[in-house]
Design an enzyme around this catalytic site. Structure first.
Site, short mmCIF file in Angstrom:
data_model
loop_
_atom_site.label_atom_id
_atom_site.label_comp_id
_atom_site.label_asym_id
_atom_site.label_seq_id
_atom_site.Cartn_x
_atom_site.Cartn_y
_atom_site.Cartn_z
CB ALA A 32 -0.94 0.00 1.19
CG LEU A 33 4.54 0.37 -1.65
CD1 LEU A 33 5.67 0.05 -2.62
CD2 LEU A 33 5.02 0.22 -0.20
CG HIS A 34 2.49 6.25 1.50
ND1 HIS A 34 3.63 6.81 2.01
CD2 HIS A 34 2.02 5.41 2.47
CE1 HIS A 34 3.87 6.35 3.23
NE2 HIS A 34 2.91 5.49 3.54
CG HIS A 37 6.10 3.09 1.49
ND1 HIS A 37 4.75 3.33 1.57
CD2 HIS A 37 6.42 2.32 2.57
CE1 HIS A 37 4.27 2.70 2.64
NE2 HIS A 37 5.24 2.10 3.27
CE LYS A 149 3.38 6.08 9.05
NZ LYS A 149 2.86 5.14 10.11
NE ARG A 187 -1.85 1.00 10.81
CZ ARG A 187 -2.27 -0.22 11.09
NH1 ARG A 187 -3.56 -0.49 10.95
NH2 ARG A 187 -1.45 -1.15 11.54
#
Length: 283
Positions: A32-34, A37, A149, A187
């Site tokens: 669920a990379l953003h 990342h 984080k 998340r």
């Protein structure tokens, strides 16, 4: 970019790379990379000849079955992002591949692993150490990249590396935030629009507390942050700890340590979604 699901195939590839004298960097992720990342991957690409990104939702670090079930997964989207930022290899194993037999190893590094997240999520850091140590043994990177984080996680992983005598440098990477201050997190994709709207109040309260702390005690600052966030309908603080940045032990006075960090976990929305963040008061 190559995608591997089998350990032996990745290791054979990395063996060939090492024979050529190439250095290897690892970015462990749960997918669920953003953009957060992506920043880690870019740093690894710039510092190593080969960058491996693991995409694996590790079941042993979840103490809530629903949290594990609902954790976002989209390998195709992840691979597109990783290719765009220059990753060389993606390692996306199945649970059976990573854990052919149950991992019964126990990792405990008090006081670092037993406070805050360690106290509120029993077994979480044991699971983190299980999977990260497995990845280190599989990939044998010279450097591994972790986002700030998950600030306590970095401290725990460093303890593990030291305890196991592993030859890997842990590289800490700054938090990437949206324009409104919300820390980038996988998340965040689980937040409904109205929940996403209120979530930035977490960082807003933390940021405002830095100036407030200049003229107020640790306890007053703590209580101010909690009350400011809890005053927002839909947000509820699980814990807020103001700690020594090295030992992760609570500080009672600002003079107690030259390195002071405020670490927070907040439930957002009706579901609710658990969000973490931190702020540095002294460093």
């Amino acid at each position: 970019m190559k995608v591997f699901s089998k350990i032996v195939e990745l290791q054979n590839q990395l063996f060939d790379d090492r024979k050529q004298g190439k250095t290897i960097g690892l970015v462990p992720t749960m997918g669920a990379l953003h953009e957060g990342h992506a920043s880690l991957v870019k740093l690894s690409v710039g510092q190593n000849d080969v960058t491996v990104v693991s995409v694996f939702v590790n079941p042993t670090q979840f103490n809530d079955k629903n949290d594990l079930k609902n954790y976002p997964r989209d390998l195709d989207a992840d691979c597109k992002l990783l290719e765009s930022v220059g990753a060389d290899y993606v390692f996306a194993p199945t649970v059976e591949e990573m854990y052919p037999v149950p991992d019964t190893r126990h990792f405990e590094y008090p006081p670092v692993s037993t406070v805050m997240e360690g106290a509120h999520r029993p077994g979480h850091f044991n699971g983190v150490c299980q999977v990260v140590s497995r990845l280190f043994y599989i990939v044998r990177p010279l450097k591994a990249y972790f986002g700030e984080k998950d600030w306590q996680q970095i401290a725990v992983v460093k303890c593990m590396v030291k305890a196991l005598g592993l030859n890997v440098e842990i590289v800490e990477c700054p938090i990437v935030r949206d324009k409104d201050g919300l820390a980038k997190s996988s998340r965040n994709t689980l937040l409904a629009p109205d929940e996403r709207e209120i979530a930035p109040n977490i960082y807003k309260a933390l940021k405002n507390s830095v100036k407030y702390a200049e003229k107020h005690t640790v306890k007053e600052t703590h209580d101010k942050v909690v009350s400011d966030i809890d005053a927002v309908e839909g947000l509820k603080v699980e814990y807020f700890a103001i700690v020594d940045g090295n030992t992760l032990q609570d500080v009672e006075n600002w003079e107690d340590s030259p390195y002071v960090v405020g670490c927070i976990t907040v439930y957002c929305g009706k579901t609710p979604i658990r969000l973490i963040d931190h702020i540095k008061y002294k460093e």
